[in-house]
Design a protein around this motif. Structure first.
Motif, short mmCIF file in Angstrom:
data_model
loop_
_atom_site.label_atom_id
_atom_site.label_comp_id
_atom_site.label_asym_id
_atom_site.label_seq_id
_atom_site.Cartn_x
_atom_site.Cartn_y
_atom_site.Cartn_z
N GLU A 100 7.21 174.17 -7.21
CA GLU A 100 7.43 173.24 -8.33
C GLU A 100 8.60 172.29 -8.04
N ARG A 101 9.70 172.84 -7.51
CA ARG A 101 10.85 171.99 -7.17
C ARG A 101 10.49 170.99 -6.07
N GLU A 102 9.77 171.47 -5.07
CA GLU A 102 9.37 170.59 -3.97
C GLU A 102 8.41 169.52 -4.47
N GLY A 103 7.50 169.88 -5.34
CA GLY A 103 6.60 168.90 -5.92
C GLY A 103 7.34 167.82 -6.69
N ALA A 104 8.34 168.23 -7.47
CA ALA A 104 9.14 167.25 -8.22
C ALA A 104 9.91 166.34 -7.28
N ARG A 105 10.49 166.92 -6.22
CA ARG A 105 11.24 166.11 -5.24
C ARG A 105 10.33 165.11 -4.56
N LEU A 106 9.15 165.55 -4.16
CA LEU A 106 8.22 164.66 -3.47
C LEU A 106 7.65 163.60 -4.40
N THR A 107 7.48 163.93 -5.67
CA THR A 107 7.03 162.93 -6.65
C THR A 107 8.07 161.82 -6.78
N ARG A 108 9.36 162.22 -6.85
CA ARG A 108 10.43 161.21 -6.90
C ARG A 108 10.45 160.38 -5.62
N ALA A 109 10.29 161.04 -4.48
CA ALA A 109 10.28 160.33 -3.20
C ALA A 109 9.12 159.34 -3.13
N ALA A 110 7.96 159.76 -3.61
CA ALA A 110 6.80 158.86 -3.59
C ALA A 110 7.05 157.62 -4.42
N ARG A 111 7.64 157.80 -5.58
CA ARG A 111 7.98 156.64 -6.42
C ARG A 111 9.01 155.76 -5.71
N GLY A 112 9.99 156.38 -5.08
CA GLY A 112 10.99 155.62 -4.34
C GLY A 112 10.38 154.82 -3.22
N VAL A 113 9.48 155.43 -2.47
CA VAL A 113 8.80 154.71 -1.38
C VAL A 113 8.03 153.53 -1.95
N GLU A 114 7.37 153.75 -3.05
CA GLU A 114 6.57 152.68 -3.67
C GLU A 114 7.45 151.46 -4.03
N VAL A 115 8.57 151.70 -4.67
CA VAL A 115 9.40 150.57 -5.11
C VAL A 115 10.16 149.94 -3.94
N VAL A 116 10.60 150.74 -2.99
CA VAL A 116 11.27 150.20 -1.81
C VAL A 116 10.29 149.38 -0.97
N ALA A 117 9.07 149.89 -0.80
CA ALA A 117 8.06 149.15 -0.04
C ALA A 117 7.79 147.79 -0.70
N GLY A 118 7.71 147.78 -2.02
CA GLY A 118 7.52 146.52 -2.72
C GLY A 118 8.65 145.54 -2.45
N ALA A 119 9.87 146.03 -2.49
CA ALA A 119 11.02 145.16 -2.22
C ALA A 119 11.01 144.67 -0.78
N LEU A 120 10.62 145.53 0.15
CA LEU A 120 10.52 145.11 1.55
C LEU A 120 9.46 144.03 1.75
N ARG A 121 8.44 144.05 0.90
CA ARG A 121 7.40 143.02 0.97
C ARG A 121 7.82 141.74 0.22
N GLY A 122 9.01 141.75 -0.36
CA GLY A 122 9.51 140.57 -1.05
C GLY A 122 9.22 140.55 -2.54
N GLU A 123 8.65 141.62 -3.07
CA GLU A 123 8.38 141.67 -4.50
C GLU A 123 9.69 141.86 -5.25
N ARG A 124 9.78 141.22 -6.38
CA ARG A 124 10.96 141.37 -7.23
C ARG A 124 10.53 142.01 -8.53
N TRP A 125 11.21 143.08 -8.88
CA TRP A 125 10.88 143.79 -10.10
C TRP A 125 11.55 143.10 -11.27
N VAL A 126 10.78 142.87 -12.32
CA VAL A 126 11.30 142.24 -13.53
C VAL A 126 11.09 143.22 -14.68
N PRO A 127 12.20 143.65 -15.31
CA PRO A 127 12.04 144.60 -16.43
C PRO A 127 11.28 143.97 -17.59
N ARG A 128 10.48 144.79 -18.23
CA ARG A 128 9.73 144.33 -19.40
C ARG A 128 10.53 144.65 -20.64
N LEU A 129 10.42 143.78 -21.62
CA LEU A 129 11.12 144.01 -22.87
C LEU A 129 10.44 144.97 -23.76
#
Length: 129
Positions: A100-129
């Motif tokens: 369970e702990r490893e699953g939670a850690r890997l879920t966080r890592a997967a989200r991190g990879v997703e957002v970092v990959a987007g930034a590396l591709r030049g995507e800019r995140w804009v918060p929604r109101l």
């Protein structure tokens, strides 16, 4: 300097890893590459193509993390049945907790990879109101 204390005024998406500086900060891509390499087997560092193309490294890291997450989920589902006659109940419960702990850690890592990959591709995140 962490992503959250960096002087560059950039909104960071949820799940942005603390180890990676904000996009636009000096050397932010270096911190992203370092973090991504920390997610994959050490032998991946020997591949010049992954050092040269951070977006490709992010792809490899995403695949590796996804495989680890699936393995943790499979282990969690099957450990009780497959090892019940070989381990005491407290060991089974400890194993389930570890999965369970490893699953939670890997879920966080997967989200991190997703957002970092987007930034590396030049995507800019804009918060929604």
């Amino acid at each position: 300097m962490s992503a959250h204390t960096d002087p560059v005024d950039v909104a960071l998406p949820p799940g942005w890893p603390d180890e990676v500086w904000s996009p636009g900060a000096p050397d932010w891509e270096r911190t992203a590459v370092s973090w991504l390499f920390d997610l994959v087997p050490p032998d991946y560092r020997s591949h010049e193509v992954l050092r040269r193309y951070p977006v490709l490294l992010a792809r490899f890291a995403g695949d590796h993390v996804a495989a680890g997450l699936e393995a943790a989920r499979a282990g969690w589902r099957t450990v009780r049945v497959e090892l019940a006659d070989q381990l005491p109940p407290e060991a089974i419960e400890a194993a389930i907790s570890a999965y369970e702990r490893e699953g939670a850690r890997l879920t966080r890592a997967a989200r991190g990879v997703e957002v970092v990959a987007g930034a590396l591709r030049g995507e800019r995140w804009v918060p929604r109101l």
